[in-house]
Write a protein that holds these residues in place. Sequence first.
Motif, PDB file in Angstrom:
ATOM      1  N   LEU A  31      25.102 -55.807  51.786  1.00 18.66           N
ATOM      2  CA  LEU A  31      24.597 -55.092  50.612  1.00 18.66           C
ATOM      3  C   LEU A  31      25.739 -54.599  49.732  1.00 18.66           C
ATOM      4  CD1 LEU A  31      21.611 -53.088  52.167  1.00 18.66           C
ATOM      5  CD2 LEU A  31      21.488 -54.984  50.537  1.00 18.66           C
ATOM      6  N   PHE A  32      26.820 -54.121  50.348  1.00 15.60           N
ATOM      7  CA  PHE A  32      27.959 -53.662  49.554  1.00 15.60           C
ATOM      8  C   PHE A  32      28.771 -54.822  48.979  1.00 15.60           C
ATOM      9  CE2 PHE A  32      27.246 -49.405  51.275  1.00 15.60           C
ATOM     10  CZ  PHE A  32      27.552 -48.632  50.155  1.00 15.60           C
ATOM     11  N   GLU A  33      28.626 -56.013  49.544  1.00  8.91           N
ATOM     12  CA  GLU A  33      29.227 -57.192  48.932  1.00  8.91           C
ATOM     13  C   GLU A  33      28.403 -57.610  47.716  1.00  8.91           C
ATOM     14  OE1 GLU A  33      32.038 -58.747  49.558  1.00  8.91           O
ATOM     15  OE2 GLU A  33      32.509 -57.281  51.123  1.00  8.91           O
ATOM     16  N   GLU A  34      27.101 -57.437  47.831  1.00  9.25           N
ATOM     17  CA  GLU A  34      26.187 -57.781  46.742  1.00  9.25           C
ATOM     18  C   GLU A  34      26.324 -56.821  45.572  1.00  9.25           C
ATOM     19  OE1 GLU A  34      21.448 -57.035  46.168  1.00  9.25           O
ATOM     20  OE2 GLU A  34      22.028 -58.109  47.986  1.00  9.25           O
ATOM     21  N   ARG A  35      26.521 -55.561  45.897  1.00  6.71           N
ATOM     22  CA  ARG A  35      26.577 -54.507  44.881  1.00  6.71           C
ATOM     23  C   ARG A  35      27.478 -53.397  45.393  1.00  6.71           C
ATOM     24  NH1 ARG A  35      20.915 -51.711  42.994  1.00  6.71           N
ATOM     25  NH2 ARG A  35      21.591 -49.540  42.834  1.00  6.71           N
ATOM     26  N   PRO A  36      28.506 -53.001  44.644  1.00  8.75           N
ATOM     27  CA  PRO A  36      29.499 -52.060  45.168  1.00  8.75           C
ATOM     28  C   PRO A  36      29.121 -50.583  45.131  1.00  8.75           C
ATOM     29  CG  PRO A  36      30.105 -52.715  42.963  1.00  8.75           C
ATOM     30  CD  PRO A  36      28.884 -53.516  43.313  1.00  8.75           C
ATOM     31  N   ILE A  37      28.046 -50.232  44.427  1.00  9.74           N
ATOM     32  CA  ILE A  37      27.662 -48.819  44.293  1.00  9.74           C
ATOM     33  C   ILE A  37      26.148 -48.697  44.456  1.00  9.74           C
ATOM     34  CG2 ILE A  37      27.756 -46.757  42.831  1.00  9.74           C
ATOM     35  CD1 ILE A  37      30.088 -48.059  41.324  1.00  9.74           C
ATOM     36  N   TRP A  38      25.735 -47.791  45.356  1.00 13.71           N
ATOM     37  CA  TRP A  38      24.316 -47.629  45.669  1.00 13.71           C
ATOM     38  C   TRP A  38      23.936 -46.157  45.766  1.00 13.71           C
ATOM     39  CZ3 TRP A  38      20.850 -51.683  46.903  1.00 13.71           C
ATOM     40  CH2 TRP A  38      21.418 -52.954  47.079  1.00 13.71           C
ATOM     41  N   ASP A  81      37.287 -47.935  42.433  1.00 17.69           N
ATOM     42  CA  ASP A  81      37.238 -46.778  41.546  1.00 17.69           C
ATOM     43  C   ASP A  81      36.501 -47.156  40.267  1.00 17.69           C
ATOM     44  OD1 ASP A  81      37.602 -44.562  39.966  1.00 17.69           O
ATOM     45  OD2 ASP A  81      39.733 -44.324  40.445  1.00 17.69           O
ATOM     46  N   PRO A  82      35.237 -46.714  40.106  1.00 16.21           N
ATOM     47  CA  PRO A  82      34.445 -47.091  38.924  1.00 16.21           C
ATOM     48  C   PRO A  82      34.927 -46.454  37.632  1.00 16.21           C
ATOM     49  CG  PRO A  82      33.274 -45.450  40.210  1.00 16.21           C
ATOM     50  CD  PRO A  82      34.485 -45.833  41.020  1.00 16.21           C
ATOM     51  N   ARG A  83      35.895 -45.533  37.737  1.00 15.72           N
ATOM     52  CA  ARG A  83      36.383 -44.841  36.542  1.00 15.72           C
ATOM     53  C   ARG A  83      37.423 -45.633  35.769  1.00 15.72           C
ATOM     54  NH1 ARG A  83      38.229 -39.640  39.867  1.00 15.72           N
ATOM     55  NH2 ARG A  83      39.105 -41.389  41.074  1.00 15.72           N
ATOM     56  N   ILE A  84      37.894 -46.755  36.335  1.00 15.17           N
ATOM     57  CA  ILE A  84      38.966 -47.500  35.669  1.00 15.17           C
ATOM     58  C   ILE A  84      38.512 -48.845  35.114  1.00 15.17           C
ATOM     59  CG2 ILE A  84      40.745 -46.376  37.054  1.00 15.17           C
ATOM     60  CD1 ILE A  84      40.921 -48.868  38.765  1.00 15.17           C
ATOM     61  N   ASP A  85      37.228 -49.158  35.245  1.00 15.74           N
ATOM     62  CA  ASP A  85      36.701 -50.438  34.757  1.00 15.74           C
ATOM     63  C   ASP A  85      35.297 -50.212  34.210  1.00 15.74           C
ATOM     64  OD1 ASP A  85      35.663 -52.993  34.382  1.00 15.74           O
ATOM     65  OD2 ASP A  85      36.631 -53.827  36.160  1.00 15.74           O
ATOM     66  N   ASP A  86      35.106 -50.474  32.908  1.00 17.45           N
ATOM     67  CA  ASP A  86      33.807 -50.179  32.288  1.00 17.45           C
ATOM     68  C   ASP A  86      32.676 -51.084  32.780  1.00 17.45           C
ATOM     69  OD1 ASP A  86      33.976 -52.603  30.849  1.00 17.45           O
ATOM     70  OD2 ASP A  86      34.860 -51.637  29.107  1.00 17.45           O
ATOM     71  N   SER A  87      32.997 -52.136  33.539  1.00 16.28           N
ATOM     72  CA  SER A  87      31.932 -52.986  34.066  1.00 16.28           C
ATOM     73  C   SER A  87      31.079 -52.260  35.101  1.00 16.28           C
ATOM     74  CB  SER A  87      32.523 -54.262  34.694  1.00 16.28           C
ATOM     75  OG  SER A  87      33.282 -53.959  35.856  1.00 16.28           O
ATOM     76  N   LYS A 189      32.587 -46.658  26.014  1.00 12.89           N
ATOM     77  CA  LYS A 189      33.646 -45.924  25.322  1.00 12.89           C
ATOM     78  C   LYS A 189      34.997 -46.486  25.766  1.00 12.89           C
ATOM     79  CE  LYS A 189      32.631 -41.981  26.991  1.00 12.89           C
ATOM     80  NZ  LYS A 189      32.556 -40.546  27.327  1.00 12.89           N
ATOM     81  N   PRO A 190      36.053 -46.176  25.024  1.00  6.80           N
ATOM     82  CA  PRO A 190      37.387 -46.648  25.429  1.00  6.80           C
ATOM     83  C   PRO A 190      37.846 -46.055  26.759  1.00  6.80           C
ATOM     84  CG  PRO A 190      37.375 -46.008  23.120  1.00  6.80           C
ATOM     85  CD  PRO A 190      36.084 -45.530  23.703  1.00  6.80           C
ATOM     86  N   GLN A 191      37.342 -44.858  27.074  1.00  4.38           N
ATOM     87  CA  GLN A 191      37.790 -44.176  28.294  1.00  4.38           C
ATOM     88  C   GLN A 191      36.618 -43.472  28.973  1.00  4.38           C
ATOM     89  OE1 GLN A 191      41.057 -41.506  27.624  1.00  4.38           O
ATOM     90  NE2 GLN A 191      41.502 -41.261  29.795  1.00  4.38           N
TER      91      GLN A 191
END
Length: 220
Positions: A31-38, A81-87, A189-191
Amino acid sequence: WSDHSVPQPIIDSDFPLSFPNKEKYEQLKMLFEERPIWTVSALKSRLPISDITLKKRMLPIMAYNFSGGPWRKAWVKLGLDPRIDDSFRKYQVIDFRIKEGTATTSAYISASQPSTQQSSATITGSTPRRIKRARRDEPEKVVEAEKAQQQDTINHSFSSLPSQLQTLYQLCDISEPKIRQMVDEAKPKPQCDAQNGWYSAKFMARLKFIMKAQMKKMTG
């Protein structure tokens, strides 16, 4: 929030032993390979298991979470770290609440409140901290009782009322067409910031407004 260090994967060949069984371990890993945040509710829809087993024994050796902010109470894969990539903005959580005393409140069904115990893998505030290993000898006297409880399910299509006055919706799970289109078309946003993540404050306010409007339609 400026500290971007996050808990890293545990390098330990015997740590899966804290899982109920190997099958559950492999399922959660996939599940974490399929989706990194749950969110916990999303995980339980795919992996039916008690809260105690999931939060105390399984998740802390694969993921960490934030106690607040745009990924509040969502479990993030170790090392990411989801804070460094807007995807990763699509995995943000929106805290949707109906104030008590409003006309809409009476339409909501009372439900058991989730445990207020905070996991040892929680990131308090904005600074991540090291995960505490779940004990393999942790007693599970209340696990069977929890398994018997009815699990709350979140209606992401907004076709029926939620069971609680406060619900955490993960943006990627919302299927209501108007809201889905709005989220998909929103530009980042940019950041990233601690309040609204990769989205603007105006966008998040508009999103909550539309969500409330959808709820009101069902209450007449």
